[in-house]
Design a protein around this motif. Structure first.
Motif, PDB file in Angstrom:
ATOM      1  N   GLU A  38      26.263  36.587  -1.837  1.00  0.00           N
ATOM      2  CA  GLU A  38      24.976  37.349  -0.974  1.00  0.00           C
ATOM      3  C   GLU A  38      24.158  37.913  -1.321  1.00  0.00           C
ATOM      4  O   GLU A  38      23.128  36.882  -1.879  1.00  0.00           O
ATOM      5  N   ILE A  39      23.084  38.110  -0.179  1.00  0.00           N
ATOM      6  CA  ILE A  39      21.609  37.573   0.356  1.00  0.00           C
ATOM      7  C   ILE A  39      21.421  38.736   0.136  1.00  0.00           C
ATOM      8  O   ILE A  39      21.278  39.671   0.280  1.00  0.00           O
ATOM      9  N   ILE A  40      20.230  38.462  -0.244  1.00  0.00           N
ATOM     10  CA  ILE A  40      19.765  40.261  -1.123  1.00  0.00           C
ATOM     11  C   ILE A  40      18.434  40.207  -1.067  1.00  0.00           C
ATOM     12  O   ILE A  40      17.683  39.160  -0.679  1.00  0.00           O
ATOM     13  N   SER A  41      17.548  41.064  -0.114  1.00  0.00           N
ATOM     14  CA  SER A  41      15.864  41.291  -0.088  1.00  0.00           C
ATOM     15  C   SER A  41      14.943  41.219  -1.612  1.00  0.00           C
ATOM     16  O   SER A  41      15.435  41.839  -2.383  1.00  0.00           O
ATOM     17  N   ALA A  42      14.121  41.419  -0.387  1.00  0.00           N
ATOM     18  CA  ALA A  42      12.829  41.332  -1.725  1.00  0.00           C
ATOM     19  C   ALA A  42      13.055  42.542  -2.575  1.00  0.00           C
ATOM     20  O   ALA A  42      12.650  42.389  -3.487  1.00  0.00           O
ATOM     21  N   ASP A  43      13.428  44.144  -1.930  1.00  0.00           N
ATOM     22  CA  ASP A  43      13.286  45.148  -2.716  1.00  0.00           C
ATOM     23  C   ASP A  43      14.413  45.260  -3.255  1.00  0.00           C
ATOM     24  O   ASP A  43      14.922  46.930  -3.142  1.00  0.00           O
ATOM     25  N   GLY A  44      15.501  44.470  -3.361  1.00  0.00           N
ATOM     26  CA  GLY A  44      16.250  44.725  -3.746  1.00  0.00           C
ATOM     27  C   GLY A  44      17.731  45.052  -3.429  1.00  0.00           C
ATOM     28  O   GLY A  44      19.332  45.849  -3.912  1.00  0.00           O
ATOM     29  N   LYS A 282      25.901  21.676  -1.163  1.00  0.00           N
ATOM     30  CA  LYS A 282      26.454  20.496  -1.032  1.00  0.00           C
ATOM     31  C   LYS A 282      25.790  19.354  -1.925  1.00  0.00           C
ATOM     32  O   LYS A 282      26.353  18.585  -2.798  1.00  0.00           O
ATOM     33  N   GLU A 283      24.657  19.424  -2.085  1.00  0.00           N
ATOM     34  CA  GLU A 283      23.571  18.662  -3.431  1.00  0.00           C
ATOM     35  C   GLU A 283      23.827  19.316  -4.265  1.00  0.00           C
ATOM     36  O   GLU A 283      23.921  17.909  -5.638  1.00  0.00           O
ATOM     37  N   ASN A 284      24.530  20.603  -4.648  1.00  0.00           N
ATOM     38  CA  ASN A 284      24.215  21.444  -6.101  1.00  0.00           C
ATOM     39  C   ASN A 284      26.082  21.230  -7.243  1.00  0.00           C
ATOM     40  O   ASN A 284      25.916  21.911  -7.424  1.00  0.00           O
ATOM     41  N   GLY A 285      26.346  21.120  -5.655  1.00  0.00           N
ATOM     42  CA  GLY A 285      28.092  21.001  -6.067  1.00  0.00           C
ATOM     43  C   GLY A 285      28.761  23.069  -6.411  1.00  0.00           C
ATOM     44  O   GLY A 285      29.991  23.067  -6.691  1.00  0.00           O
ATOM     45  N   TYR A 286      28.392  23.735  -5.419  1.00  0.00           N
ATOM     46  CA  TYR A 286      28.106  24.929  -5.172  1.00  0.00           C
ATOM     47  C   TYR A 286      29.071  25.221  -3.796  1.00  0.00           C
ATOM     48  O   TYR A 286      29.204  24.276  -2.254  1.00  0.00           O
ATOM     49  N   ASP A 287      29.853  26.532  -3.262  1.00  0.00           N
ATOM     50  CA  ASP A 287      30.423  26.290  -2.119  1.00  0.00           C
ATOM     51  C   ASP A 287      30.000  27.465  -1.622  1.00  0.00           C
ATOM     52  O   ASP A 287      30.048  29.018  -2.141  1.00  0.00           O
ATOM     53  N   LEU A 288      29.202  27.650  -0.413  1.00  0.00           N
ATOM     54  CA  LEU A 288      28.751  28.802  -0.024  1.00  0.00           C
ATOM     55  C   LEU A 288      29.758  29.946  -0.271  1.00  0.00           C
ATOM     56  O   LEU A 288      29.460  31.753  -0.254  1.00  0.00           O
ATOM     57  N   TRP A 289      31.313  30.197   0.352  1.00  0.00           N
ATOM     58  CA  TRP A 289      31.423  30.823   0.831  1.00  0.00           C
ATOM     59  C   TRP A 289      32.410  31.248  -0.214  1.00  0.00           C
ATOM     60  O   TRP A 289      32.846  32.729   0.101  1.00  0.00           O
ATOM     61  N   ASP A 290      32.615  31.073  -1.383  1.00  0.00           N
ATOM     62  CA  ASP A 290      33.538  31.882  -2.096  1.00  0.00           C
ATOM     63  C   ASP A 290      32.874  31.247  -3.789  1.00  0.00           C
ATOM     64  O   ASP A 290      33.263  31.531  -4.895  1.00  0.00           O
ATOM     65  N   SER A 291      31.529  31.117  -3.956  1.00  0.00           N
ATOM     66  CA  SER A 291      31.064  31.058  -5.316  1.00  0.00           C
ATOM     67  C   SER A 291      30.280  31.663  -6.047  1.00  0.00           C
ATOM     68  O   SER A 291      29.893  32.260  -6.991  1.00  0.00           O
ATOM     69  N   GLY A 292      30.163  32.839  -5.063  1.00  0.00           N
ATOM     70  CA  GLY A 292      29.661  34.178  -5.664  1.00  0.00           C
ATOM     71  C   GLY A 292      28.941  33.907  -5.833  1.00  0.00           C
ATOM     72  O   GLY A 292      27.610  34.991  -6.839  1.00  0.00           O
ATOM     73  N   LEU A 293      27.339  33.257  -5.152  1.00  0.00           N
ATOM     74  CA  LEU A 293      25.809  32.774  -5.752  1.00  0.00           C
ATOM     75  C   LEU A 293      25.003  34.415  -4.789  1.00  0.00           C
ATOM     76  O   LEU A 293      25.859  35.017  -4.355  1.00  0.00           O
ATOM     77  N   LYS A 294      23.873  34.433  -5.550  1.00  0.00           N
ATOM     78  CA  LYS A 294      23.633  35.772  -5.399  1.00  0.00           C
ATOM     79  C   LYS A 294      22.035  35.035  -4.675  1.00  0.00           C
ATOM     80  O   LYS A 294      21.720  34.056  -5.461  1.00  0.00           O
ATOM     81  N   ILE A 295      21.321  35.381  -3.563  1.00  0.00           N
ATOM     82  CA  ILE A 295      20.910  34.497  -2.889  1.00  0.00           C
ATOM     83  C   ILE A 295      19.564  34.980  -2.652  1.00  0.00           C
ATOM     84  O   ILE A 295      19.543  36.175  -2.131  1.00  0.00           O
ATOM     85  N   THR A 565       0.399  27.222   3.529  1.00  0.00           N
ATOM     86  CA  THR A 565       0.950  28.205   3.214  1.00  0.00           C
ATOM     87  C   THR A 565       2.620  27.911   3.540  1.00  0.00           C
ATOM     88  O   THR A 565       3.122  28.600   4.805  1.00  0.00           O
ATOM     89  N   ILE A 566       3.587  26.506   3.382  1.00  0.00           N
ATOM     90  CA  ILE A 566       4.776  26.406   3.965  1.00  0.00           C
ATOM     91  C   ILE A 566       5.414  27.600   4.266  1.00  0.00           C
ATOM     92  O   ILE A 566       5.619  28.142   2.710  1.00  0.00           O
ATOM     93  N   PRO A 567       5.445  28.740   5.261  1.00  0.00           N
ATOM     94  CA  PRO A 567       6.696  29.615   5.152  1.00  0.00           C
ATOM     95  C   PRO A 567       8.103  29.469   4.831  1.00  0.00           C
ATOM     96  O   PRO A 567       8.914  28.580   4.521  1.00  0.00           O
ATOM     97  N   TYR A 568       8.576  30.381   3.681  1.00  0.00           N
ATOM     98  CA  TYR A 568       9.646  30.752   2.639  1.00  0.00           C
ATOM     99  C   TYR A 568      10.006  31.780   3.046  1.00  0.00           C
ATOM    100  O   TYR A 568       9.720  32.458   3.009  1.00  0.00           O
ATOM    101  N   TYR A 569      11.095  31.029   2.830  1.00  0.00           N
ATOM    102  CA  TYR A 569      12.153  32.905   2.616  1.00  0.00           C
ATOM    103  C   TYR A 569      13.263  32.508   1.360  1.00  0.00           C
ATOM    104  O   TYR A 569      13.836  33.956   1.588  1.00  0.00           O
ATOM    105  N   ILE A 570      13.037  32.032   0.435  1.00  0.00           N
ATOM    106  CA  ILE A 570      14.160  31.811  -0.732  1.00  0.00           C
ATOM    107  C   ILE A 570      13.839  31.979  -2.260  1.00  0.00           C
ATOM    108  O   ILE A 570      12.736  31.059  -2.313  1.00  0.00           O
ATOM    109  N   THR A 571      13.690  33.071  -2.808  1.00  0.00           N
ATOM    110  CA  THR A 571      12.644  33.142  -4.336  1.00  0.00           C
ATOM    111  C   THR A 571      13.973  32.192  -5.406  1.00  0.00           C
ATOM    112  O   THR A 571      13.511  31.579  -6.157  1.00  0.00           O
ATOM    113  N   ARG A 572      15.092  32.791  -5.449  1.00  0.00           N
ATOM    114  CA  ARG A 572      15.763  32.458  -6.716  1.00  0.00           C
ATOM    115  C   ARG A 572      17.206  31.858  -5.600  1.00  0.00           C
ATOM    116  O   ARG A 572      17.437  32.750  -5.087  1.00  0.00           O
TER     117      ARG A 572
END
Length: 735
Positions: A38-44, A282-295, A565-572
């Protein structure tokens, strides 16, 4: 009687390999589901998901009391009294079989969860000897394993956890898995907001997803919902007959929307960052499609909505204006403004449709030509909403090539956090991203780097130069840039601030001649332009392609006291358990000193404050009690219109243009950045300032901590002759 326990034990250990493997206790205690990330905005706010099977977990506390009670009373009303198997229900089922009067199934919620886990877990195979004897032995063994798993579940989980796990592992049709996604898909709600009748619809689907689907079978769904409501009344959850009669008459009110990458906020943003996330996974051993990550991202859902609204509102008007300007003619023209012959015939060859037909019929076949012109039912995009029509492939290409495209990005100048990203006018029909993926000539927006180089070299905003276009000796001959209105200047002397505000080509050409194109390239690179730049005189007019993403980041260095500042869009990124796997911090560097940066902010304010400035037409409400700056940009044939706007906290940019450079307005003035791109920025800023919940307010730009090292009051400025002595130029140079 002793044989039954022995049989159960034999199945549990797969005695002699007769019954097929059982999952380990650890696997049962930690059931794994394919989970969407799931992709989550800065305001939740959830911006969307990446999934193979659209599934997202909900905890027991995420479920409404109405949903919990509806599930229990409809499916397993003794749920809290049994330990996984309901022997009273089994007797009822057996009685129904003996009397030929079926009275429903006997599976408990725990058993249904066991079945879900069984069928979804490849380790729970039926590969034993007995399981190969036929359908009935297979079913008996499967049921036995479900009983065993049920006992394990009851021992290792609370009742509340079992309820949540069951709802998380259940399918609700239409690639919708789990109660959280089902609530969002059918009712546009979170599970904790479901009321009784909505809960009854979803619980009713558990009996037969397709038969009781409220979208494909609304009548069946309505009847099933009322059967569930009848149980709630029978068990006393619905207190009165009046309440029950009232609820069962209510229609099923759906807010149905299947989740995909074309829907919801920031679809272009989600698509663009997907490649970054896949590389990270790929670098960290996760599958974006089924690992249940919170981005967790920097995007603010409110600002994103304002950006999308601002683009839609302006582009709806602009497209109508563009169509009227070309009425009766095709908008694809050559440098002499003559229609490009065979334009569509050449462009159709670039499409997947054409390539597919060539593979089937051959490149020179009559069948290919017939199929390209064969009309078929088609749903197409329009600014008045999707419409159904009969179009051939050639008709479709002709339709879509006539649309203006656009891009918009807004960034916090001090943190580098991207707050809004709109890559195009409609992601479903136009996939190409015009923020980071697309690169076009920036026109006069690039002049900021020419003036920045001059300021860094020692020029001041108050220094005056004449409006006279210089000559450049090039291998191809002599080149003199024309001003936007034509001609080589009239000799009027302007301060650098006035010249930049009016976007006078002749003076930016003088500056690049004096400071050297190589130094302009270096300055632009330091501020964040990564696209290839040629150190040539015409660079002062913005002839090299750059992206909107680069320009916004580069302009932010002016506002941020010279720090790029290099524009960035992922915090954690968190795993499915909420553990932070990686946190991202912005990367910065000193691009210029704070004196140069502040002088450039002052220069950009000139577009609003100086007579003849290209930003003078901004709404008065934006200027009241507020310092803002901006720079328009328009390429020679008006195929690209740009606007870069700055405030004390935000830097935002917009681009508008045709799908190709040959598609543009008939006149330069009609396609200028001030008309095409600037309104998107001003509409966005008006909406941002009107939202009191946002941290971005009106105010003044920060001045250097050490003070300003020169006077910016040009009336008090002591004129210092230019070292090149431009006043020595003769009137013959003014043409």
């Amino acid at each position: 009687m002793i044989g039954f326990p022995i049989y159960i034990y034999s199945v549990s250990i797969d005695l002699f390999g007769l019954f097929g493997g059982m999952p380990s206790l650890k696997a049962i205690e930690n059931p794994e589901n394919d989970l969407s990330s799931e992709i989550i905005s800065a305001d939740g706010t959830s911006l969307g998901r990446y999934f193979r099977y659209n599934r997202s977990q909900a905890s027991y506390h995420d479920l409404s009391p109405e949903l919990v009670n509806t599930l229990i009373l409809s499916e397993d009303h003794r749920f809290y009294q049994h330990s996984g198997m309901d022997f009273v229900a089994y007797l009822r089922v057996l009685s129904g079989i003996l009397t030929l009067n079926p009275k429903g199934g006997g599976s408990t919620i725990t058993q249904q969860l066991a079945k879900n886990l069984y069928t979804q877990n490849p380790d729970m195979g039926l590969d034993g000897t007995f399981s190969k004897l036929g359908k009935y032995p297979r079913r008996v063994i499967q049921k036995t394993k479900e009983w065993i798993i049920s006992v394990y579940l009851e021992r290792n989980f609370t009742k509340e956890e079992i309820l949540a796990m069951y709802l998380n592992t259940t399918t609700f049709g239409n690639n919708t898995y789990g109660i959280k996604v089902a609530a969002e898909t059918y009712f546009n709600k979170s599970p904790d907001s479901l009321n009784i009748q909505e809960s009854a619809v979803l619980v009713g689907m558990l009996q037969a997803v397709t038969r009781f689907n409220p979208v494909s079978n609304p009548e069946n769904s309505f009847k099933k919902r009322n059967e569930v409501l009848a149980k709630l009344f029978r068990y006393g959850y619905i207190k009165t007959r009046e309440e029950y009669d009232s609820i069962k008459e209510l229609p099923i009110e759906l807010t149905y929307k299947v989740q995909n990458q074309n829907e919801g906020l920031a679809p272009y943003f989600r698509t663009v960052i997907q490649n970054d996330l896949m590389r990270w996974c790929k670098e960290n051993g996760y599958d974006l499609w089924d690992s249940g990550l919170k981005i967790y991202t920097t995007i603010d859902s409110r600002m994103q909505r304002y950006a999308e609204e601002s683009m839609r509102e302006h582009m709806t008007y602009l497209q109508k204006d563009f169509a009227q300007s070309w009425e009766g003619r095709d908008p694809w023209i050559d440098d002499n403004y003559a229609p490009i012959k065979g334009f569509l015939d050449s462009r159709i060859k670039q499409t997947e449709t054409y390539k597919s037909l060539v593979a089937r019929y051959g490149e020179n076949s009559d069948s290919l030509k017939i199929m390209l012109k064969l009309k078929k039912p088609m749903r197409v995009f329009s600014w008045n909403g999707e419409r159904d029509t009969l179009f051939s492939s050639m008709d479709s290409l002709n339709h879509y090539k006539r649309f203006l495209q656009a891009g918009f990005m807004s960034m916090d100048a001090h943190t580098g956090a991207i707050k809004a990203w709109v890559g195009g006018i409609d992601h479903k029909y136009f996939k190409y991203d015009h923020v980071k993926q697309g690169r076009r000539q920036p026109g006069s927006t690039f002049k900021a780097f020419v003036y920045g180089t001059a300021i860094e070299t020692g020029y001041t905003p108050c220094q005056r130069l004449p409006d006279i276009s210089p000559s450049f000796d090039l291998p191809s001959g002599t080149w003199r840039p024309l001003n936007a209105e034509g001609g080589y200047g009239d000799g009027t002397r302007y301060t650098l601030r006035q010249a930049m505000a009016r976007s006078i080509n002749s003076i930016s050409a003088q500056l690049i001649q004096k400071v050297d194109p190589v130094n302009v390239v270096d300055f632009a690179k330091r501020t964040g332009i990564t696209s290839p730049l040629e150190a040539v005189p015409s660079l002062c007019l913005g002839v090299n392609d750059v992206s909107l993403y680069e320009l916004v980041g580069a302009y932010s260095a002016f506002v941020n006291q010279g720090i790029y500042t290099i524009p960035y869009y992922i915090t954690r990124i968190e795993d499915k358990h909420g553990n932070v796997i990686e946190a991202f911090t912005p990367k910065t560097r000193q691009a210029m000193n704070e004196q140069t940066a502040y002088k450039m902010v002052y220069m950009l304010q000139g577009g609003i404050q100086e007579e003849g400035g290209t930003s003078r037409g901004l709404p008065r409400e934006l200027k009241i009690d507020n310092e803002i700056g901006g720079k328009t940009g328009t390429t020679d044939n008006a195929s690209d219109g740009w606007y870069m706007g700055i405030s004390k906290d935000l830097v935002s940019g917009s681009w508008v243009g045709g799908d190709e450079r040959s598609i543009h307005y008939r006149s330069w003035s009609s396609g200028s950045g001030g008309k095409t791109a600037r309104p998107i920025w001003s509409n966005f800023m008006m909406k941002v300032y009107a939202d009191a919940s946002l941290p971005y307010k009106k105010g003044k730009f920060k001045t250097p901590d050490s003070g300003i090292d020169i006077t910016l009051d040009c009336e008090q400025y002591e004129v210092v002759e230019d070292p090149e002595n431009t006043e020595s130029w003769s009137q013959d140079d003014i043409r």
